[in-house]
Write a protein that holds these residues in place. Structure first.
Motif, PDB file in Angstrom:
ATOM      1  N   GLU A  76      94.766  67.632  62.671  1.00 41.03           N
ATOM      2  CA  GLU A  76      94.312  68.244  63.924  1.00 41.03           C
ATOM      3  C   GLU A  76      92.893  68.781  63.789  1.00 41.03           C
ATOM      4  OE1 GLU A  76      97.762  69.933  66.794  1.00 41.03           O
ATOM      5  OE2 GLU A  76      97.183  71.233  65.132  1.00 41.03           O
ATOM      6  N   GLN A  77      92.618  69.394  62.642  1.00 43.79           N
ATOM      7  CA  GLN A  77      91.303  69.997  62.415  1.00 43.79           C
ATOM      8  C   GLN A  77      90.204  68.949  62.237  1.00 43.79           C
ATOM      9  OE1 GLN A  77      91.558  72.594  58.994  1.00 43.79           O
ATOM     10  NE2 GLN A  77      93.304  73.704  59.829  1.00 43.79           N
ATOM     11  N   THR A  78      90.505  67.874  61.500  1.00 42.38           N
ATOM     12  CA  THR A  78      89.454  66.925  61.125  1.00 42.38           C
ATOM     13  C   THR A  78      89.535  65.583  61.840  1.00 42.38           C
ATOM     14  OG1 THR A  78      90.748  65.990  59.307  1.00 42.38           O
ATOM     15  CG2 THR A  78      89.375  67.930  58.807  1.00 42.38           C
ATOM     16  N   GLY A  79      90.717  65.242  62.362  1.00 38.57           N
ATOM     17  CA  GLY A  79      90.895  63.941  63.010  1.00 38.57           C
ATOM     18  C   GLY A  79      91.036  62.795  62.035  1.00 38.57           C
ATOM     19  N   GLU A  80      91.281  63.101  60.756  1.00 41.73           N
ATOM     20  CA  GLU A  80      91.354  62.056  59.737  1.00 41.73           C
ATOM     21  C   GLU A  80      92.514  62.259  58.775  1.00 41.73           C
ATOM     22  OE1 GLU A  80      87.671  62.048  57.654  1.00 41.73           O
ATOM     23  OE2 GLU A  80      86.557  61.219  59.340  1.00 41.73           O
ATOM     24  N   PHE A  81      93.009  61.133  58.240  1.00 40.05           N
ATOM     25  CA  PHE A  81      93.952  61.137  57.125  1.00 40.05           C
ATOM     26  C   PHE A  81      93.827  59.792  56.438  1.00 40.05           C
ATOM     27  CE2 PHE A  81      96.511  59.029  60.325  1.00 40.05           C
ATOM     28  CZ  PHE A  81      97.250  58.092  59.611  1.00 40.05           C
ATOM     29  N   VAL A  82      94.376  59.682  55.223  1.00 39.12           N
ATOM     30  CA  VAL A  82      94.358  58.423  54.476  1.00 39.12           C
ATOM     31  C   VAL A  82      95.775  58.116  54.035  1.00 39.12           C
ATOM     32  CG1 VAL A  82      93.512  57.262  52.387  1.00 39.12           C
ATOM     33  CG2 VAL A  82      92.004  58.806  53.654  1.00 39.12           C
ATOM     34  N   TRP A  83      96.181  56.870  54.233  1.00 34.82           N
ATOM     35  CA  TRP A  83      97.465  56.409  53.715  1.00 34.82           C
ATOM     36  C   TRP A  83      97.218  55.819  52.343  1.00 34.82           C
ATOM     37  CZ3 TRP A  83      98.636  51.167  52.676  1.00 34.82           C
ATOM     38  CH2 TRP A  83      99.927  50.965  52.192  1.00 34.82           C
ATOM     39  N   ASN A  84      98.046  56.192  51.366  1.00 34.10           N
ATOM     40  CA  ASN A  84      97.924  55.730  49.987  1.00 34.10           C
ATOM     41  C   ASN A  84      99.189  54.992  49.593  1.00 34.10           C
ATOM     42  OD1 ASN A  84      95.429  57.495  49.053  1.00 34.10           O
ATOM     43  ND2 ASN A  84      96.751  58.758  50.301  1.00 34.10           N
ATOM     44  N   LEU A  85      99.053  53.813  49.035  1.00 29.70           N
ATOM     45  CA  LEU A  85     100.180  53.009  48.631  1.00 29.70           C
ATOM     46  C   LEU A  85     100.890  53.625  47.436  1.00 29.70           C
ATOM     47  CD1 LEU A  85     101.806  50.351  48.848  1.00 29.70           C
ATOM     48  CD2 LEU A  85     100.119  49.337  47.319  1.00 29.70           C
ATOM     49  N   THR A  86     102.198  53.760  47.520  1.00 31.64           N
ATOM     50  CA  THR A  86     102.994  54.225  46.402  1.00 31.64           C
ATOM     51  C   THR A  86     103.315  53.038  45.516  1.00 31.64           C
ATOM     52  OG1 THR A  86     103.973  55.917  47.788  1.00 31.64           O
ATOM     53  CG2 THR A  86     105.118  55.414  45.755  1.00 31.64           C
ATOM     54  N   THR A  87     102.908  53.100  44.274  1.00 35.16           N
ATOM     55  CA  THR A  87     103.144  51.989  43.342  1.00 35.16           C
ATOM     56  C   THR A  87     104.466  52.182  42.608  1.00 35.16           C
ATOM     57  OG1 THR A  87     102.015  53.128  41.539  1.00 35.16           O
ATOM     58  CG2 THR A  87     100.657  51.741  42.992  1.00 35.16           C
ATOM     59  N   MET A  88     104.924  51.146  41.957  1.00 28.78           N
ATOM     60  CA  MET A  88     106.163  51.238  41.193  1.00 28.78           C
ATOM     61  C   MET A  88     106.043  52.272  40.079  1.00 28.78           C
ATOM     62  SD  MET A  88     109.272  50.379  40.891  1.00 28.78           S
ATOM     63  CE  MET A  88     109.493  48.927  41.896  1.00 28.78           C
ATOM     64  N   ALA A  89     104.874  52.366  39.464  1.00 29.39           N
ATOM     65  CA  ALA A  89     104.688  53.338  38.381  1.00 29.39           C
ATOM     66  C   ALA A  89     104.854  54.772  38.900  1.00 29.39           C
ATOM     67  CB  ALA A  89     103.301  53.176  37.758  1.00 29.39           C
ATOM     68  N   LEU A  90     104.386  55.044  40.110  1.00 31.40           N
ATOM     69  CA  LEU A  90     104.553  56.378  40.681  1.00 31.40           C
ATOM     70  C   LEU A  90     105.981  56.652  41.111  1.00 31.40           C
ATOM     71  CD1 LEU A  90     101.327  56.749  42.838  1.00 31.40           C
ATOM     72  CD2 LEU A  90     101.858  57.917  40.707  1.00 31.40           C
ATOM     73  N   ALA A  91     106.682  55.594  41.520  1.00 32.41           N
ATOM     74  CA  ALA A  91     108.070  55.771  41.944  1.00 32.41           C
ATOM     75  C   ALA A  91     108.905  56.255  40.793  1.00 32.41           C
ATOM     76  CB  ALA A  91     108.617  54.459  42.500  1.00 32.41           C
TER      77      ALA A  91
END
Length: 91
Positions: A76-91
């Motif tokens: 709401e404040q900035t009007g921005e976000f980033v989607w980051n892919l979840t990898t198998m290593a992070l899972a």
């Protein structure tokens, strides 16, 4: 087939189970790691399991939560976000 063979998920009537079965209906659920910054530059990274892509052109990503989180406030404040892919290593 009889009425005893039919099961319905009706949240308003309760389900009587230890955990809400809605969370298991779509499995595996993709996890969207959404990163955002507030107006002071503080970074936030949060996992969202209610997440998906909705369109190629224009690229539209949607996610939702059961409550208000810092991510939404930052967006709401900035009007921005980033989607980051979840990898198998992070899972």
């Amino acid at each position: 087939m009889t009425d005893k063979d039919l099961y319905f998920y009706e949240p308003s009537k309760g389900h009587g189970l230890k955990h809400d079965p809605f969370n298991a209906i779509i499995a595996p659920r993709p996890i969207g790691w959404i990163s955002s910054r507030d107006t002071k530059g503080h970074v936030n990274l949060a996992p969202y399991s209610f997440f998906n892509a909705f369109c190629y052109v224009p690229p539209i990503i949607g996610f939702s939560s059961t409550n208000w989180k810092d991510t939404v406030s930052n967006m709401e404040q900035t009007g921005e976000f980033v989607w980051n892919l979840t990898t198998m290593a992070l899972a």
